[in-house]
Design a protein around this motif. Structure first.
Motif, PDB file in Angstrom:
ATOM      1  N   ALA A  19      -0.363   6.896   6.215  1.00  0.00           N
ATOM      2  CA  ALA A  19       0.662   5.926   6.117  1.00  0.00           C
ATOM      3  C   ALA A  19       1.006   4.996   7.549  1.00  0.00           C
ATOM      4  O   ALA A  19       0.836   4.078   7.363  1.00  0.00           O
TER       5      ALA A  19
ATOM      6  N   THR B 230       3.698  -1.126   3.989  1.00  0.00           N
ATOM      7  CA  THR B 230       3.276   0.141   3.603  1.00  0.00           C
ATOM      8  C   THR B 230       4.510   1.089   3.366  1.00  0.00           C
ATOM      9  O   THR B 230       5.437   0.821   4.028  1.00  0.00           O
TER      10      THR B 230
ATOM     11  N   THR C 131       0.980  -1.033   0.007  1.00  0.00           N
ATOM     12  CA  THR C 131       0.079  -0.056  -0.032  1.00  0.00           C
ATOM     13  C   THR C 131       0.865   1.219   0.212  1.00  0.00           C
ATOM     14  O   THR C 131       1.825   1.138   0.814  1.00  0.00           O
TER      15      THR C 131
ATOM     16  N   GLN D 297      -2.008   3.111   8.720  1.00  0.00           N
ATOM     17  CA  GLN D 297      -2.100   1.942   7.865  1.00  0.00           C
ATOM     18  C   GLN D 297      -0.914   0.704   8.019  1.00  0.00           C
ATOM     19  O   GLN D 297      -1.551  -0.221   8.478  1.00  0.00           O
TER      20      GLN D 297
END
Length: 176
Positions: free
Chosen positions: A156, A170, A146, A159
């Motif tokens: 970020a 990530t 991601t 996540q």
């Protein structure tokens, strides 16, 4: 981290990887992703039982033992794994063990076991990983990546905290 180590070991030609751990779902995921070349062992916490299970899972003598366990309250899993190596084998300690580690001195000497401490990884490891990918030996399709632009750094981080599992990465892209 352990999952990535399994992927790299297989890419570098290991015929089989014995992957011990406590997380049964994580171990099942390794088998699903990599097939029969990965033999998982659920740790019991009892050193002799774990040693026996690891040896039985291996198709032959264990050449290398790689400890990359997180900080543990007890050294039993590391000690068990260190005792499974074949004569003239190598035990690499890279984990986060924060307690003392007593190893059987007579076993190490009798079997000429090499013990190596390695904090993190060598400086050339990233370039060698890229070379494995370029050569088609390390498949990246097992990972879910991601990405976020630099302006979304907080998102970020959130996540990464939510998906901090094996094969979930990530990435923050500063150029976007």
């Amino acid at each position: 981290m352990a999952s990535a180590a399994v992927a790299v070991a297989l890419a570098m030609g290991a015929g089989c990887v014995v992957a011990p751990g406590r997380n049964e779902a994580g171990l099942a995921d390794l088998t699903r992703r990599f097939g029969p070349r990965v033999r998982t062992v659920v740790l019991s916490g009892e050193q002799e039982t774990d040693q026996h299970r690891m040896r039985q899972a291996a198709p032959g003598p264990i050449d290398k033992v790689l400890d990359i366990l997180p900080p543990l309250p007890d050294a039993a899993p590391v000690r068990a794994a260190a005792q499974t190596g074949r004569p003239h084998g190598t035990v690499v300690l890279m984990g986060g063990l924060r307690v003392g580690l007593e190893l059987n001195y007579a076993h190490l000497m009798r079997h000429s076991i090499t013990i190596r401490g390695q904090y993190m990884y060598p400086r050339d490891a990233p370039a060698r990983l890229v070379a494995l990918v370029r050569a088609g030996l390390l498949q990246l399709d097992n990972w879910t990546v991601t990405t976020f632009p630099l302006a979304q750094a907080n998102e970020a981080v959130a996540q990464a905290a939510r998906s901090g599992r094996a094969f979930q990465t990530t990435v923050l892209l500063p150029t976007q």
